[in-house]
Design an enzyme around this catalytic site. Structure first.
Site, PDB file in Angstrom:
ATOM      1  N   GLY A 159     -11.582 -47.019 -44.910  1.00  0.00           N
ATOM      2  CA  GLY A 159     -10.626 -48.108 -45.129  1.00  0.00           C
ATOM      3  C   GLY A 159     -10.092 -48.133 -46.551  1.00  0.00           C
ATOM      4  O   GLY A 159      -8.897 -48.352 -46.776  1.00  0.00           O
ATOM      5  N   LYS A 185      -5.552 -46.174 -32.991  1.00  0.00           N
ATOM      6  CA  LYS A 185      -4.418 -47.107 -33.010  1.00  0.00           C
ATOM      7  C   LYS A 185      -3.309 -46.712 -33.958  1.00  0.00           C
ATOM      8  O   LYS A 185      -3.573 -46.346 -35.114  1.00  0.00           O
ATOM      9  CB  LYS A 185      -4.924 -48.482 -33.452  1.00  0.00           C
ATOM     10  CG  LYS A 185      -5.757 -49.193 -32.438  1.00  0.00           C
ATOM     11  CD  LYS A 185      -6.069 -50.553 -33.008  1.00  0.00           C
ATOM     12  CE  LYS A 185      -6.820 -51.434 -32.051  1.00  0.00           C
ATOM     13  NZ  LYS A 185      -7.277 -52.634 -32.774  1.00  0.00           N
ATOM     14  N   GLY A 211     -14.553 -41.683 -42.370  1.00  0.00           N
ATOM     15  CA  GLY A 211     -14.734 -42.022 -40.956  1.00  0.00           C
ATOM     16  C   GLY A 211     -14.959 -40.823 -40.066  1.00  0.00           C
ATOM     17  O   GLY A 211     -15.714 -39.908 -40.410  1.00  0.00           O
ATOM     18  N   ARG A 236     -24.136 -40.052 -48.953  1.00  0.00           N
ATOM     19  CA  ARG A 236     -23.762 -41.082 -49.929  1.00  0.00           C
ATOM     20  C   ARG A 236     -24.720 -41.121 -51.123  1.00  0.00           C
ATOM     21  O   ARG A 236     -24.301 -41.431 -52.246  1.00  0.00           O
ATOM     22  CB  ARG A 236     -23.708 -42.451 -49.257  1.00  0.00           C
ATOM     23  CG  ARG A 236     -22.504 -42.543 -48.347  1.00  0.00           C
ATOM     24  CD  ARG A 236     -22.468 -43.827 -47.581  1.00  0.00           C
ATOM     25  NE  ARG A 236     -21.176 -43.970 -46.921  1.00  0.00           N
ATOM     26  CZ  ARG A 236     -20.912 -44.837 -45.969  1.00  0.00           C
ATOM     27  NH1 ARG A 236     -21.850 -45.661 -45.548  1.00  0.00           N
ATOM     28  NH2 ARG A 236     -19.705 -44.904 -45.445  1.00  0.00           N
TER      29      ARG A 236
HETATM   30  P1  AMP Z   1      -9.927 -44.490 -36.056  1.00  0.00           P
HETATM   31  O1  AMP Z   1     -11.064 -45.369 -36.457  1.00  0.00           O
HETATM   32  O2  AMP Z   1      -8.625 -45.193 -35.938  1.00  0.00           O
HETATM   33  O3  AMP Z   1      -9.835 -43.215 -36.864  1.00  0.00           O
HETATM   34  O4  AMP Z   1     -10.230 -44.062 -34.576  1.00  0.00           O
HETATM   35  C1  AMP Z   1     -11.388 -43.411 -34.218  1.00  0.00           C
HETATM   36  C2  AMP Z   1     -11.633 -43.717 -32.779  1.00  0.00           C
HETATM   37  O5  AMP Z   1     -10.508 -43.336 -32.033  1.00  0.00           O
HETATM   38  C3  AMP Z   1     -12.789 -42.946 -32.235  1.00  0.00           C
HETATM   39  O6  AMP Z   1     -13.808 -43.851 -31.874  1.00  0.00           O
HETATM   40  C4  AMP Z   1     -12.208 -42.255 -31.007  1.00  0.00           C
HETATM   41  O7  AMP Z   1     -13.052 -42.382 -29.900  1.00  0.00           O
HETATM   42  C5  AMP Z   1     -10.938 -43.021 -30.753  1.00  0.00           C
HETATM   43  N1  AMP Z   1      -9.956 -42.179 -30.058  1.00  0.00           N
HETATM   44  C6  AMP Z   1      -9.322 -41.102 -30.514  1.00  0.00           C
HETATM   45  N2  AMP Z   1      -8.520 -40.576 -29.567  1.00  0.00           N
HETATM   46  C7  AMP Z   1      -8.670 -41.337 -28.470  1.00  0.00           C
HETATM   47  C8  AMP Z   1      -8.111 -41.300 -27.176  1.00  0.00           C
HETATM   48  N3  AMP Z   1      -7.265 -40.358 -26.811  1.00  0.00           N
HETATM   49  N4  AMP Z   1      -8.469 -42.262 -26.297  1.00  0.00           N
HETATM   50  C9  AMP Z   1      -9.346 -43.208 -26.659  1.00  0.00           C
HETATM   51  N5  AMP Z   1      -9.906 -43.307 -27.873  1.00  0.00           N
HETATM   52  C10 AMP Z   1      -9.572 -42.381 -28.772  1.00  0.00           C
END
Ligand code: AMP
Length: 394
Positions: A375, A196, A352, A35
């Site tokens: 975000g 999610k 991220g 950054r």
């Molecule tokens: P995001 O912030 O939505 O991009 O999600 C990132 C997070 O998703 C990371 O901390 C991963 O550990 C979690 N993640 C990705 N795939 C899985 C999975 N199959 N089961 C549980 N957590 C997951």
């Protein structure tokens, strides 16, 4: 929107919102300078024009004044990266800060103390913003990662300036996001992952208008598998979205967009690097097991599609990539994105975890652009107007 290129800073003091929210180790050493490096061109342009730069940022999430979150810890690292010795003042508003700015000469850099030592920063307080505005003649916002927040330093302060512009980081972020949003060279492939579905709904809906392929991996893919009648064991699932994801599949079909799901999943019996593992076909996960990564056949399928693409956007890991046992899918996707770029594709990496995966593998320079904002990039790509950007146009 005006950018930093439209202004000559000679004899001016620029109040610059940067994103110096950098990771520190236990001894307060900066462990990742990405950054700081990103903000360098903006700061150097101001100095080379004959101006001075007053830098403001937040660091961490302090509750009031907490010494461990002082921006004083990063002054030496910033100086080293910029090649200019920066000064520091242990406040960000008030008499001491104003005096330090008054003493600042052309070519000099001053770092203010952590903005979030004042709750007025995140509250977007108008009086606090007015105080901040006394610390410069021109306002420059170069903190893309916080541009989706209407905080004092990112948005509210802008109204007190005649001259307000975006720095090089914000300009580059918008140009690169627009390359995908306005429809890049075909085939356009979006790779979506992460925990999610709900976090990615709006962006997936938007991508249906521009993408040829949308790859769905990571934790979010199990909601689709269950909705289709599959067994997902203990895997992540958003039960309230089961109907919605089926509608999404129909919508994609109607628009001629290929939604591509894993063929197989790599399972663990614990969220740990020492877990027992096995690979099964999608939708066949036994109870007591959880899908933590994509399987080998899926890696092959996803990699092939990615490598044949001319535009790639990637947001979210393919599994629990912070645990090495479950990082393979994410690493292999990163390699495929690198290979696509070498074949002439434009590749945009959302912030991220996907940015971390690319940077940890040392591929940062082998893809077209790594976003500095998780975000903020998602919100921009969802079609929302970011308050920090809107404030520069007002
Ligand atoms: P995001 O912030 O939505 O991009 O999600 C990132 C997070 O998703 C990371 O901390 C991963 O550990 C979690 N993640 C990705 N795939 C899985 C999975 N199959 N089961 C549980 N957590 C997951």
């Amino acid at each position: 929107m005006k950018t930093i290129k439209d202004i000559n800073f000679e004899g001016k003091k620029a109040l610059v919102r940067v994103d110096f929210n950098v990771p520190l180790d236990a001894d307060f050493n900066v462990t990742d300078i990405t950054r700081i490096k990103a903000a360098k061109p903006t700061i150097i342009k101001i100095l080379e024009d004959g101006g001075a730069a007053v830098l403001m940022s937040h660091l961490g999430r302090p509750k009031g004044v907490e010494a461990k979150f002082s921006l004083g810890h990063i002054v030496e690292k910033v100086s080293e990266v910029l090649g200019v010795q920066a000064k520091f003042v242990d406040s960000c508003v008030g008499a001491d800060a104003e005096a330090a700015v008054a003493e600042l000469k052309p070519g000099e850099v001053l770092i203010l103390e952590n903005l979030r030592f004042h709750k007025e920063e995140t509250a977007g307080d108008i009086e606090f913003s007015k105080q901040l505005s006394k610390l410069g003649d021109v306002y420059v916002n170069d903190a893309f990662g916080t541009a989706h927040r209407a905080h004092a330093s990112t948005t509210i302060v802008a109204q007190f300036f005649e001259e307000k512009v975006a720095g090089y980081v914000i300009e580059a972020e918008l140009v690169n996001a627009d390359k995908v949003l306005k429809g890049g060279d075909k085939p356009v492939t979006a790779i979506m992952g992460g925990a999610k579905v709900s976090d990615k709904i709006l962006i997936i809906e938007k991508l249906l208008d521009v993408a040829d392929n949308i790859i769905i991996g990571g934790g979010m893919s199990y909601t689709f598998a269950k909705a289709e009648g599959g067994q997902i064991g203990n895997s992540l699932c958003q039960n309230d979205l089961l109907e919605y994801v089926l509608e999404l599949e129909e919508k994609a079909k109607a628009k001629g967009v290929n939604l591509i799901f894993p063929i197989d999943n790599f399972l663990g019996d614990a969220f740990s690097n020492e877990a027992n593992t096995q690979t099964v076909l999608r939708g066949q996960i036994p109870d007591g097991w959880e899908g933590f990564d994509i399987g080998a056949q899926t890696i092959e399928l996803f990699s092939k599609i990615i490598k044949e693409s001319k535009t790639v956007i990637w947001n979210g890991p393919m599994g629990v990539s912070e645990i090495p046992l479950y990082a393979t899918g994410t690493i292999e996707v990163a390699k495929a994105v690198k290979a696509a770029t070498e074949n002439g594709a434009f590749s945009l990496i959302g912030g991220g975890d996907s940015a971390a995966a690319i940077n940890n593998l040392g591929f940062g320079d082998d893809v077209s652009y790594v976003s500095t904002g998780g975000g903020a990039l998602l919100e921009y790509m969802e079609g929302k107007e970011l308050p920090g950007i809107a404030a520069l146009k007002a």
